[in-house]
Design an enzyme around this catalytic site. Sequence first.
Site, PDB file in Angstrom:
ATOM      1  CG  ASP A 211     -37.749  24.440  50.692  1.00 17.21           C
ATOM      2  OD1 ASP A 211     -38.594  25.243  50.237  1.00 17.21           O
ATOM      3  OD2 ASP A 211     -36.886  23.886  49.990  1.00 17.21           O
ATOM      4  CG  HIS A 213     -40.061  22.327  48.273  1.00 16.68           C
ATOM      5  ND1 HIS A 213     -39.889  21.598  49.438  1.00 16.68           N
ATOM      6  CD2 HIS A 213     -38.877  22.234  47.623  1.00 16.68           C
ATOM      7  CE1 HIS A 213     -38.674  21.092  49.472  1.00 16.68           C
ATOM      8  NE2 HIS A 213     -38.028  21.467  48.397  1.00 16.68           N
ATOM      9  CD  GLU A 237     -35.577  27.166  50.491  1.00 15.42           C
ATOM     10  OE1 GLU A 237     -34.781  27.138  51.457  1.00 15.42           O
ATOM     11  OE2 GLU A 237     -35.490  26.393  49.528  1.00 15.42           O
ATOM     12  CD  GLU A 263     -35.413  25.726  45.450  1.00 13.17           C
ATOM     13  OE1 GLU A 263     -35.237  25.842  46.669  1.00 13.17           O
ATOM     14  OE2 GLU A 263     -35.692  24.652  44.909  1.00 13.17           O
ATOM     15  CG  HIS A 313     -31.219  25.321  45.480  1.00 12.02           C
ATOM     16  ND1 HIS A 313     -31.251  24.620  44.293  1.00 12.02           N
ATOM     17  CD2 HIS A 313     -32.123  24.735  46.293  1.00 12.02           C
ATOM     18  CE1 HIS A 313     -32.148  23.661  44.382  1.00 12.02           C
ATOM     19  NE2 HIS A 313     -32.695  23.709  45.577  1.00 12.02           N
TER      20      HIS A 313
END
Length: 389
Positions: A211, A213, A237, A263, A313
Amino acid sequence: MRITDVKLLGTSFDCADHGGHSHRWAFLQLETDEGLTGVGEWSCSLGGIALVAKTLQLLRADLVGEDANDIERLWHKMYRHYFSLGPRGVVTAAISSVDIALWDIKGKALNRPVYDLLGGRVRDRVLLYSHPQAGTPEEVAEDSVKQVAEGWTALKTDPFRSEVRKRMGVGPGFEIRYMEGALSAEAEETAEAVVRAMREAVGPKIEILIDAHGNFNVPTAVRLARRLTPYKLTWFEEPCPPESFDALRQIRESVEVPICVGERLFTRFDFVPIFRDRLADYIMPDVVLTGGISELKKIATMAESYYIPVSPHNPPGGPVQVTAAAHVMMTVPNFYRQEFARNYLDAHNSVITPALDIRNGCLFLSNRPGLGVELDTDFIKAHPDPDWC
Ligand SMILES: [Mg+2]
């Protein structure tokens, strides 16, 4: 069956679970004149909870007196309420919590679990992936091995975030925000060391997800994705912030690793360009942010028509979020896995009854009516969120 009250419950507490974690979750109780109460959740990070609480207080007048059976109509009534500003983010989080509670009420009224009302089961359990404890390469590898021994078969981590925190001087919290989008050479080295340690510790058969972010600019994201490709990642991600689909397209066209986003996309409308322009291999809508059970089901069906797997998520959400998303995934053919932090399990079970039934990396839902979970309001009221309660 009329809605008589909308109650908001926030909790903030430290849990001495694996590694020790702080949790801040927000729940809703929708009451009706037939004595049925539905539970919802709108947990989100970095101050979002207080914003959504205010929105729910404002939407209360739109809900009290309404027929709780009319889920679709009430969804649209709330969605079109903020005519000028638009309904993304804060408002769709508020809608999500109400929508989840309405499905819980409908299930209780009909004496069926929510998944039965969404078309019925296509599976008998919901496969999960987990998160190893963040830390040094050695610490991440050690916790990964522990979780694999418990039966977890896919693990996700953000190997970049400790460096981002340090550079921004924000300490150990989950405080990541895009500024210039770059990462130092030392941090890239550390990130690769984390992923290498995980892969060497768990072997070739365990799935590893990374991830980012949404922290990186295009050249940084491309360089990192290429650098980590040899470790056989299931996905990379949110390589860049969620606002620019053009940047995402540029990254996607430059890397081999599968991409996952979603998400921070709100409603089915935000997912249209993802499918139409083939911008992701997986999507991960959040049931408490994107519009609730109704919207997650619709997004999953859209994804099905593009053969894109859905993977809801989770962190930082709480157990109502986990359960609500799982009810939808019980009915969705194009399902990959649902996100879950194994190390938060004790915290989840502090605020609900009965406890989440998790075995061998899977969540098992009961056939109790509605969502099948109730809030432990005594615990929640004993640990109020000081930000807004
Ligand atoms: Mg993420």
